[in-house]
Design a protein around this motif. Structure first.
Motif, PDB file in Angstrom:
ATOM      1  N   MET A   1       0.737  -1.280   0.006  1.00 32.52           N
ATOM      2  CA  MET A   1      -0.023  -0.013  -0.100  1.00 32.52           C
ATOM      3  C   MET A   1       0.971   1.322   0.189  1.00 32.52           C
ATOM      4  N   THR A   2       0.575   2.209  -0.775  1.00 34.63           N
ATOM      5  CA  THR A   2       1.194   3.406  -0.899  1.00 34.63           C
ATOM      6  C   THR A   2       0.877   4.525   0.373  1.00 34.63           C
ATOM      7  N   GLU A   3       1.811   5.169   0.871  1.00 32.81           N
ATOM      8  CA  GLU A   3       1.491   6.073   1.908  1.00 32.81           C
ATOM      9  C   GLU A   3       0.894   7.444   1.423  1.00 32.81           C
ATOM     10  N   ILE A   4      -0.083   7.726   2.126  1.00 36.31           N
ATOM     11  CA  ILE A   4      -0.993   8.880   1.642  1.00 36.31           C
ATOM     12  C   ILE A   4       0.088  10.268   2.238  1.00 36.31           C
ATOM     13  N   ASN A   5      -0.003  11.012   1.391  1.00 36.41           N
ATOM     14  CA  ASN A   5       0.700  12.322   1.797  1.00 36.41           C
ATOM     15  C   ASN A   5       0.327  13.137   2.873  1.00 36.41           C
ATOM     16  N   PRO A   6       0.921  13.125   3.938  1.00 35.01           N
ATOM     17  CA  PRO A   6       0.344  13.926   5.162  1.00 35.01           C
ATOM     18  C   PRO A   6      -0.196  15.227   4.921  1.00 35.01           C
ATOM     19  N   GLN A   7       0.418  16.123   4.008  1.00 32.52           N
ATOM     20  CA  GLN A   7      -0.479  17.082   3.600  1.00 32.52           C
ATOM     21  C   GLN A   7      -1.844  16.999   3.096  1.00 32.52           C
ATOM     22  N   LEU A   8      -2.012  16.041   2.234  1.00 29.62           N
ATOM     23  CA  LEU A   8      -3.221  15.719   1.693  1.00 29.62           C
ATOM     24  C   LEU A   8      -4.417  15.413   2.888  1.00 29.62           C
ATOM     25  N   LEU A   9      -3.721  14.697   3.879  1.00 30.84           N
ATOM     26  CA  LEU A   9      -4.609  13.971   5.107  1.00 30.84           C
ATOM     27  C   LEU A   9      -5.153  15.245   6.290  1.00 30.84           C
ATOM     28  N   LYS A  10      -4.225  16.446   6.127  1.00 26.64           N
ATOM     29  CA  LYS A  10      -4.726  17.354   7.011  1.00 26.64           C
ATOM     30  C   LYS A  10      -6.112  18.022   7.370  1.00 26.64           C
ATOM     31  N   GLY A  11      -6.658  18.103   6.326  1.00 28.31           N
ATOM     32  CA  GLY A  11      -8.174  18.378   6.235  1.00 28.31           C
ATOM     33  C   GLY A  11      -9.193  17.568   6.391  1.00 28.31           C
ATOM     34  N   THR A  12      -8.744  16.282   6.290  1.00 25.62           N
ATOM     35  CA  THR A  12      -9.639  15.045   6.371  1.00 25.62           C
ATOM     36  C   THR A  12      -9.501  14.110   7.595  1.00 25.62           C
ATOM     37  N   LEU A  13      -8.508  14.454   8.526  1.00 25.13           N
ATOM     38  CA  LEU A  13      -8.444  13.550   9.651  1.00 25.13           C
ATOM     39  C   LEU A  13      -9.448  13.581  10.545  1.00 25.13           C
ATOM     40  N   ASP A  14      -9.946  14.636  10.934  1.00 26.81           N
ATOM     41  CA  ASP A  14     -11.008  14.893  11.957  1.00 26.81           C
ATOM     42  C   ASP A  14     -12.306  14.007  11.130  1.00 26.81           C
ATOM     43  N   GLY A  15     -12.605  14.159  10.093  1.00 29.19           N
ATOM     44  CA  GLY A  15     -13.733  13.314   9.559  1.00 29.19           C
ATOM     45  C   GLY A  15     -13.198  11.854   9.664  1.00 29.19           C
ATOM     46  N   ALA A  16     -12.039  11.432   9.286  1.00 31.77           N
ATOM     47  CA  ALA A  16     -11.903  10.021   9.253  1.00 31.77           C
ATOM     48  C   ALA A  16     -11.895   9.552  10.743  1.00 31.77           C
ATOM     49  N   LEU A  17     -11.473  10.436  11.674  1.00 35.46           N
ATOM     50  CA  LEU A  17     -11.557  10.075  13.367  1.00 35.46           C
ATOM     51  C   LEU A  17     -13.080   9.769  13.457  1.00 35.46           C
ATOM     52  N   LEU A  18     -13.863  10.843  13.078  1.00 37.76           N
ATOM     53  CA  LEU A  18     -15.457  10.722  13.412  1.00 37.76           C
ATOM     54  C   LEU A  18     -15.923   9.425  12.568  1.00 37.76           C
ATOM     55  N   LEU A  19     -15.564   9.107  11.595  1.00 40.23           N
ATOM     56  CA  LEU A  19     -16.193   8.075  10.873  1.00 40.23           C
ATOM     57  C   LEU A  19     -15.993   6.824  11.613  1.00 40.23           C
ATOM     58  N   VAL A  20     -14.609   6.524  11.941  1.00 38.81           N
ATOM     59  CA  VAL A  20     -14.106   5.207  12.971  1.00 38.81           C
ATOM     60  C   VAL A  20     -14.976   5.329  14.057  1.00 38.81           C
ATOM     61  N   ILE A  21     -14.895   6.307  14.920  1.00 39.62           N
ATOM     62  CA  ILE A  21     -15.969   6.350  16.234  1.00 39.62           C
ATOM     63  C   ILE A  21     -17.330   5.859  15.908  1.00 39.62           C
ATOM     64  N   GLY A  22     -17.769   6.570  14.754  1.00 40.69           N
ATOM     65  CA  GLY A  22     -19.267   6.133  14.459  1.00 40.69           C
ATOM     66  C   GLY A  22     -19.383   4.983  14.024  1.00 40.69           C
ATOM     67  N   GLN A  23     -18.546   4.106  14.004  1.00 40.93           N
ATOM     68  CA  GLN A  23     -18.769   2.540  13.809  1.00 40.93           C
ATOM     69  C   GLN A  23     -18.975   1.903  15.104  1.00 40.93           C
ATOM     70  N   GLY A  24     -18.698   2.552  16.050  1.00 39.68           N
ATOM     71  CA  GLY A  24     -18.946   1.849  17.572  1.00 39.68           C
ATOM     72  C   GLY A  24     -17.998   2.368  18.646  1.00 39.68           C
ATOM     73  N   GLU A  25     -18.180   2.412  19.764  1.00 40.20           N
ATOM     74  CA  GLU A  25     -17.487   2.776  20.939  1.00 40.20           C
ATOM     75  C   GLU A  25     -15.854   2.504  20.424  1.00 40.20           C
ATOM     76  N   THR A  26     -15.015   3.066  20.719  1.00 41.20           N
ATOM     77  CA  THR A  26     -13.498   2.839  20.552  1.00 41.20           C
ATOM     78  C   THR A  26     -12.591   3.548  21.415  1.00 41.20           C
TER      79      THR A  26
END
Length: 110
Positions: A1-26
Motif C-alpha cells: 500500500m502506498t502512504e498517503i501524503n500527510p499534507q493531503l490528510l490534514k483537512g480530512t483527519l477529523d472526518g476520518a476519526l469521526l467516521l471510525v468512532i461512528g462505527q462503534g465505541e472505541t
C-alpha cells in the motif's frame, strides 16, 4: 500500500476519526489500528490523540475512562449527536470534493 501524503490528510483527519468512532465505541490505539488497516499508514498515534482531545472539547465525541483487562485505564469514545451531524456534513463535503477532483483528473488525462 502506498502512504498517503500527510499534507493531503490534514483537512480530512477529523472526518476520518469521526467516521471510525461512528462505527462503534472505541479507544485511541484501536482507532490508530483501524486507520492503518484501511491504508492510513502515515498517521502517528501522536497525531491522533490531539485530534481526539479537540473533538471532545468541541463536543463532537464524548469520552469515558474505564478499566482495561489488558493494562492501564482506557478512554473510550463515542459520537455525540453533534458528531453525527458533523459526519453528515463531512460526507457531503467529501463527495463534492471527490467528484470535482475526479472530474478534473479525467479532463487532464483525456
Amino acid at each position: 500500500m502506498t502512504e498517503i501524503n500527510p499534507q493531503l490528510l490534514k483537512g480530512t483527519l477529523d472526518g476520518a476519526l469521526l467516521l471510525v468512532i461512528g462505527q462503534g465505541e472505541t479507544y485511541g490505539y484501536e482507532i490508530t489500528e483501524k486507520l492503518e488497516k484501511m491504508g492510513f499508514l502515515s498517521i502517528a498515534a501522536g497525531t491522533i490523540y490531539p485530534i481526539l482531545q479537540k473533538l471532545e472539547r468541541t463536543a463532537l465525541i464524548s469520552g469515558e475512562m474505564r478499566a482495561s483487562s489488558e493494562g492501564p485505564k482506557r478512554k473510550y469514545f463515542t459520537l455525540t449527536t453533534q458528531g453525527e451531524a458533523k459526519v453528515n456534513v463531512f460526507l457531503k463535503d467529501w463527495d463534492a470534493l471527490s467528484s470535482a477532483m475526479t472530474h478534473l483528473i479525467s479532463e487532464t488525462r483525456a
